[in-house]
Design an enzyme around this catalytic site. Sequence first.
Site, short mmCIF file in Angstrom:
data_model
loop_
_atom_site.label_atom_id
_atom_site.label_comp_id
_atom_site.label_asym_id
_atom_site.label_seq_id
_atom_site.Cartn_x
_atom_site.Cartn_y
_atom_site.Cartn_z
N CYS A 18 1.00 -1.24 -0.17
CA CYS A 18 0.13 0.04 -0.13
C CYS A 18 1.01 1.22 -0.09
CB CYS A 18 -1.06 -0.16 1.13
SG CYS A 18 -0.17 0.31 2.75
N TYR B 69 -1.54 4.36 7.45
CA TYR B 69 -0.49 3.20 7.48
C TYR B 69 0.51 3.21 6.50
CZ TYR B 69 0.59 -1.74 7.60
OH TYR B 69 0.99 -3.10 7.80
N LYS C 298 4.60 3.31 6.89
CA LYS C 298 5.57 2.14 6.11
C LYS C 298 6.64 2.92 5.34
CE LYS C 298 3.95 -1.57 7.94
NZ LYS C 298 4.92 -2.45 8.78
#
Length: 315
Positions: free
Chosen positions: A110, A137, A141
């Site tokens: 993602c 998120y 990352k």
Amino acid sequence: MKQNSKIYVAGHRGMVGSALVRKLKAEGYQNIITKTSSQLDLRNQQAVNDFFETEAPEYVFLAAAKVGGIVANNTYRADFLYENLMIEANIIHAAYRNKVTKLLFLGSSCIYPKMAPQPIKEGYLLTGLLEQTNEPYAIAKIAGIKLCEAYRDQYGCNFISAMPTNLYGQGDNYHLQNSHVLPALIRKFDTAVKENLPEVEIWGTGKPLREFMYVDDLADASFFLMNNYDEKEFVNVGTGEEVTIKELAETVAKVTGYKDAIVFNTEKPDGTPRKLMDSSKLHALGWKHQVSLEEGLKKAYGHYLKEKEGALKEA
């Protein structure tokens, strides 16, 4: 890694972390350190520093993360950003301070722009806007990747990163609202078999293409990279194979023994038309996945039935 090397697997109770522990044990590694979240709060910098000073791991697999489906990602945006930033920053900094030999940070597909060209190459990072629902998120990352690169640039740390494709398998989340597409399908078809349902409804047209990898293949790839890769650029980890949602549903139906109708509700959204990682870099290094989709689904379904049986016994 030597057989007696001290190895810390962060997030060992998650789907990825538990697969890493299985892989290390299968390869004969015994000196594996694990801590549950109640034993060690990875969001607490002092606690993480103390742990690294006391245990002095030589190798670190960073698989710990706060994870969830679209609803959770979109609802708890601050939690997903803050907690994931804290976990990775604390571990990476402590690894640097305590002279860890090598660290592998595991991210997620993602991280790439929502409209990235297909198949997605590592170089497409930060070339466009992210998917809005899981942006916090993804940003966390991306920060993890950049931390590994920065500590390498400034301090010479051998910190590497790998970005896996969609994963499934032992330890997956089968919650109907919070799970990803594949475990949700396994649960849906299993329920249909048990309740003799005449049809199973799938959202969308069934045409979107997706890539799936059995979690033990990711553990195998992570082990391979820890032993064979020392470069700055992160590496995509995927199968290079894609399947339509329709083909996926038909395979899950076959594995679960469902023989009735599969209906596609075209009123519902399809999502991204195609999402495939370009894993040619990893393949060129000499690694290839071992578990086919059907074989992986059989394994995953077996684990699902065991977990369900265990839950019924506890209830």
